[in-house]
Enzyme design. Structure first.
Site, short mmCIF file in Angstrom:
data_model
loop_
_atom_site.label_atom_id
_atom_site.label_comp_id
_atom_site.label_asym_id
_atom_site.label_seq_id
_atom_site.Cartn_x
_atom_site.Cartn_y
_atom_site.Cartn_z
N LYS A 221 0.82 -1.21 0.00
CA LYS A 221 0.00 0.00 0.00
C LYS A 221 0.86 1.26 0.00
CE LYS A 221 -4.35 -1.71 1.88
NZ LYS A 221 -5.34 -1.66 2.98
N ARG A 255 -3.63 -10.06 5.28
CA ARG A 255 -4.20 -10.07 3.93
C ARG A 255 -3.13 -9.53 2.97
NH1 ARG A 255 -6.75 -6.46 0.46
NH2 ARG A 255 -8.41 -7.35 -0.84
#
Length: 275
Positions: A221, A255
Site C-alpha cells: 500500500k 491479507r
C-alpha cells in the site's frame, strides 16, 4: 480464537494468511492480471500451495479514487469466479470482498465462506441483516466515506480511540443482529493519511480491547511506497517489515498479495514468541 467457515472451525491462535485475488481491471497493484480462467486458477493454486488459509476475491477496486462499479457488473465479474474456484478447489475457503448485500449473498450461495466488507454495513443498509441470515464470518473494516472520497482530507483527534469507538458501535450492532463470528480490520490506507496509518500501526495492540480476531491488510500500500519513495511493485520488503510488526502486536490474519513471504513471517514470529 476460532471462526466457523462452512462447518469447519478455523483456529486463529496461530495467525493465518489471506491471499488476494483481484478480478478488477484497475486495482492499484495487480489490476487486470487475472481476467481469464487459466490465470485465475494458476494464481489461486499458487497461493494455496504457498500456505494461504483463505483466498479473498474482489471485483470492486477500493483504491482511493477508484471508479464506481455497478452492482450488476460486480455480480457479473465475481459470481462465476467463486463458482470456478469452488469447482476446482473444493476445500477452498473464499472471502468475498464486497460492501453489497446482494453480491455477498450470491457469492455465499456459490460456495464462498466469509464476507469482507470495507464499509462495515455503512454503504448497504441490508448488509448486516444479510450476514446474520447467512451465518458466516464477517470482516468489518474501518473507513470514512467511500473509496471515491475517503482520502479527501481525513481528520482525527485521536485515530486509535476513534477506530476503537467505531468498532465498539459496529460490533454491538452486529451482535444484536445475530452475527456470531466477527473479525475487525483497522483499514490501513482507507480515509487515513500517512501519519494516521503509522500512528494506528504503532498502537495496534490496543485494538485487542475488542477481544476479536484482528486482520491487517497493508500489502504494497501507499503507506509503504510513498514513505520509501518507490512503487507498489517495489514494496514487498516494506510489506514484510510491517507484517512482522503487525504479527508482533497480535494480528491474527494477514491479507497479502505475496503469500509465501507472509507465511514465512508467521513462522518466524511464532518461533520467536514460542521460545
Amino acid at each position: 480464537m476460532t471462526i466457523n467457515c462452512k462447518g469447519k472451525l478455523i483456529d486463529l491462535s496461530v495467525p493465518k494468511v489471506m491471499g488476494i485475488l483481484n478480478i478488477t481491471p484497475d486495482s492499484f497493484y495487480d489490476g487486470g492480471r487475472y481476467e481469464n480462467e487459466t490465470d485465475i486458477l494458476r494464481r489461486t493454486e499458487k497461493m494455496l500451495n504457498e500456505g494461504a488459509a483463505f483466498i479473498d476475491v474482489g471485483a470492486y477496486s477500493s483504491r482511493p479514487g477508484a471508479e464506481h462499479v455497478s452492482e450488476e457488473e460486480e455480480l457479473r465479474r465475481v459470481v462465476p469466479v467463486i463458482a470456478l474456484l469452488v469447482k476446482h478447489f473444493p476445500e477452498i475457503l473464499i472471502s468475498v470482498d464486497t460492501f453489497r448485500a446482494v453480491v455477498a449473498k450470491a457469492c455465499i450461495q456459490e460456495g464462498a465462506a466469509i464476507i469482507n466488507d470495507i464499509a462495515s454495513g455503512n454503504l448497504d443498509k441490508n448488509m448486516i441483516s444479510t450476514v446474520a441470515e447467512l451465518q458466516v464470518p464477517y470482516i468489518m473494516m474501518h473507513m470514512k466515506g467511500t473509496p471515491q472520497n475517503m482520502q479527501q482530507d481525513p481528520q482525527y483527534k485521536d485515530i486509535t480511540k476513534e477506530v476503537l469507538y467505531y468498532f465498539s458501535e459496529k460490533v454491538a450492532g452486529a451482535r444484536k443482529a445475530g452475527i456470531n463470528d466477527l473479525i475487525i480490520d483497522p483499514g490501513f490506507g482507507f480515509a487515513k493519511t500517512l501519519a494516521h496509518n503509522y500512528e494506528l500501526m504503532s498502537k495496534l495492540e490496543l485494538l485487542h480491547h475488542l477481544e476479536l480476531p484482528l486482520l491487517v491488510g497493508i500489502s504494497r500500500k501507499s503507506m509503504i511506497y510513498k514513505l520509501l519513495k518507490n512503487r507498489p511493485k517495489d514494496a514487498l520488503n516494506g510489506t514484510t517489515a510491517l507484517n512482522t510488526i503487525a504479527l508482533s502486536k497480535g494480528a491474527h490474519i494477514l491479507r497479502v498479495h505475496d503469500v509465501k513471504e507472509a507465511v514465512e513471517c508467521v513462522k518466524l514470529v511464532e518461533q520467536l514468541q514460542g521460545e
